[in-house]
Design an enzyme around this catalytic site. Structure first.
Site, PDB file in Angstrom:
ATOM      1  N   GLY A 123      31.923  20.372  18.185  1.00  0.00           N
ATOM      2  CA  GLY A 123      33.057  20.492  17.288  1.00  0.00           C
ATOM      3  C   GLY A 123      34.037  19.339  17.307  1.00  0.00           C
ATOM      4  N   GLU A 157      28.183  20.461  23.526  1.00  0.00           N
ATOM      5  CA  GLU A 157      27.166  20.380  22.466  1.00  0.00           C
ATOM      6  C   GLU A 157      27.651  19.543  21.287  1.00  0.00           C
ATOM      7  OE1 GLU A 157      26.843  24.502  21.354  1.00  0.00           O
ATOM      8  OE2 GLU A 157      25.785  25.078  23.172  1.00  0.00           O
ATOM      9  N   ARG A 174      28.215  16.017  15.483  1.00  0.00           N
ATOM     10  CA  ARG A 174      28.892  15.063  14.608  1.00  0.00           C
ATOM     11  C   ARG A 174      29.443  13.855  15.371  1.00  0.00           C
ATOM     12  NH1 ARG A 174      31.225  16.725   9.778  1.00  0.00           N
ATOM     13  NH2 ARG A 174      31.189  18.855  10.576  1.00  0.00           N
ATOM     14  N   CYS A 205      22.474  17.180 -12.577  1.00  0.00           N
ATOM     15  CA  CYS A 205      23.131  17.948 -13.639  1.00  0.00           C
ATOM     16  C   CYS A 205      24.075  18.987 -13.055  1.00  0.00           C
ATOM     17  CB  CYS A 205      22.084  18.626 -14.508  1.00  0.00           C
ATOM     18  SG  CYS A 205      20.823  17.478 -15.042  1.00  0.00           S
ATOM     19  N   GLU A 206      25.124  18.547 -12.405  1.00  0.00           N
ATOM     20  CA  GLU A 206      26.151  19.419 -11.843  1.00  0.00           C
ATOM     21  C   GLU A 206      27.450  18.617 -11.884  1.00  0.00           C
ATOM     22  OE1 GLU A 206      25.927  22.465 -10.240  1.00  0.00           O
ATOM     23  OE2 GLU A 206      23.738  22.643 -10.061  1.00  0.00           O
TER      24      GLU A 206
HETATM   25  C1  LIG Z   1      26.892  23.010  14.776  1.00  0.00           C
HETATM   26  C2  LIG Z   1      26.983  23.369  16.200  1.00  0.00           C
HETATM   27  C3  LIG Z   1      27.316  22.398  17.153  1.00  0.00           C
HETATM   28  C4  LIG Z   1      27.671  20.982  16.796  1.00  0.00           C
HETATM   29  O1  LIG Z   1      28.877  20.913  16.108  1.00  0.00           O
HETATM   30  P1  LIG Z   1      29.533  19.463  15.823  1.00  0.00           P
HETATM   31  O2  LIG Z   1      30.766  19.784  15.096  1.00  0.00           O
HETATM   32  O3  LIG Z   1      28.557  18.708  15.022  1.00  0.00           O
HETATM   33  O4  LIG Z   1      29.791  18.851  17.155  1.00  0.00           O
HETATM   34  C5  LIG Z   1      27.327  22.771  18.475  1.00  0.00           C
HETATM   35  N1  LIG Z   1      27.025  24.042  18.861  1.00  0.00           N
HETATM   36  C6  LIG Z   1      26.722  24.999  17.974  1.00  0.00           C
HETATM   37  C7  LIG Z   1      26.397  26.359  18.443  1.00  0.00           C
HETATM   38  C8  LIG Z   1      26.685  24.701  16.608  1.00  0.00           C
HETATM   39  O5  LIG Z   1      26.386  25.664  15.734  1.00  0.00           O
END
Ligand SMILES: *Cc1c(COP(=O)(O)O)cnc(C)c1O
Length: 413
Positions: free
Chosen positions: A238, A270, A273, A340-341
């Protein structure tokens, strides 16, 4: 950042994007290997010797070459489907460093995950916990599990990518988590290994992360009181990136804060992005310029099927001309695709000097770019290239027209 102008032409590391367009055609995704590696290492090295695992979230960009360069430097992976698990394995990733997230794991996905020897399942409901227990029992195995709790914090991001509120479909209500842990703790086919939360994406302020952290620490203490010890805390992904002029999170300060509050507990993160977003660009060509009294449209060969974020989230991407010196028609342009949007735009109101045939770089397109692309309007998906110093490699071929319908049949009657 490996994207910069040299002799007025935009380069990726040491490679001129104009040359890549001659070699591979347009539109094109281009990634920088060193940016991918350095972004992952920023998380990894902030932990120092503290027990940790940085699991790259595969859904952000699942190209095998991207997964492979990350596997080679020791990354773990956050996967959300069987397809992602198989990609990680095909790319040389280590199953024992994979955490399996997602709200609806099928029996087969669970079985394959267990057989491959994944690190743990992040469980999102009691029915899923039961299913994982049953599959493990049928294989005479013990499934490592972690409960994904929903800490009910507002990540203050786009509603489509906010996941940590009570109204979202994700995770288990933090107040119900203890019961679920007890269920797992008492089952012979389940082994409690961790606690997990993930509150959303493109978060640019550290406070929601710290609020969530405080809530899960409280839960860890309650679990301890109930005789349940966890071996790791997974705080999800996130971390936001800079698309425009947003302030972003100081990753090492955030990680220090986590370590300060959690003692010796192993930490899993995790990020998706933050690893690949700014490591990639989408290059598109100006096909036509179309101006009327109100509007200036640059019609480009890239579209919402190639890069969905602007149409889907009204997301902003910076746009840079590949040739810095191009002098064409000065205006405030909307960049629109051939689909076409009316929602088919990649950028709006951008002051650029454009001519037909110019190449434009849509910046920060490495995450949720190619992976969200589709064949809408029967457009073949574009090629992907990875640059490494002076070298460049085709890492996904451009789809052909034949590819579009090779899995389809007409009925003969
Ligand atoms: C999408 C997701 C992430 C990665 O999120 P980012 O914003 O790309 O870092 C990590 N863990 C879970 C469970 C996700 O669904």
């Amino acid at each position: 950042m490996s994207f910069s102008y040299k002799n007025h032409s935009l380069h990726v590391e040491s490679v001129d994007i104009a040359d890549l367009m001659d070699d591979y055609g347009s539109p094109l995704y281009v990634y920088s290997r060193s940016d991918v590696e350095n972004n992952w290492r920023e998380f990894d090295s902030a932990f120092g010797t503290h027990p940790h695992l940085v699991c790259y979230a595969v859904k952000a960009n699942s190209n095998l070459a991207v997964l492979n360069v990350l596997a080679k430097i020791g990354a773990g992976f956050d996967i959300v489907s069987l397809g992602e698990l198989e990609r990680v394995l095909a790319a040389g990733g280590d199953a024992s460093k994979c955490v399996f997230s997602g709200v609806a794991k099928t029996e087969y996905e669970i079985k394959r995950g267990l057989e491959a020897g994944i690190r743990c399942f992040n469980v999102e409901s009691s029915s899923e916990m039961s299913r994982i227990g049953e599959v493990a029992q049928s294989l005479n195995m013990q499934a490592p599990v972690s409960v994904r709790v929903n800490p009910n914090v507002d990540a203050k991001t786009h509603p489509y990518i906010s996941t940590g509120l009570k109204e979202n479909k994700f995770g288990v209500d933090i107040d119900d988590a203890i019961e679920l842990y007890q269920l797992a703790h008492n089952s012979k086919s389940l082994k409690v290994v961790g606690l997990d939360c993930h509150i959303g994406s493109q978060i640019t302020d550290v406070s929601p992360f710290l609020d969530a952290l405080d809530k899960v620490i409280e839960l860890i203490n309650k679990l301890k009181d109930n005789g349940i010890e966890i071996a790791h805390l997974d705080l999800g992904g996130g971390v936001g990136i800079k698309y425009d002029d947003e302030q972003t999170i100081d990753i090492s300060a955030y990680i220090n804060e986590i370590m300060n509050r959690t003692g010796n507990l192993e930490i899993i993160l995790e990020p998706g992005r933050a690893v690949v977003g700014n490591a990639g660009v989408f290059i598109t060509k100006v096909e036509f310029l179309k101006q009327n009294s109100d509007k200036s449209f640059a019609i480009i060969d890239g579209a919402m099927n190639d890069l969905l974020r602007p149409a889907f989230y009204n997301a902003y991407h910076q746009v840079l001309p590949v040739n810095e010196n191009s002098n064409g028609v000065d205006a405030s342009w909307d960049l629109v695709g051939p689909i076409c949007e009316t929602g088919d735009f990649l950028a709006k109101d951008r002051k650029l000097s454009l001519s037909q045939g110019d190449y434009l770089a849509i910046m920060s397109a490495g995450a949720y770019g190619f992976t969200m692309s589709s064949n809408y309007n029967s457009r073949p998906r574009v090629a992907e290239v990875m640059v490494d110093g002076v070298q460049h490699y085709l890492i996904r071929e451009r789809e052909t027209i034949k590819d579009l319908f090779k899995q389809e049949y007409i009925i003969n009657d």
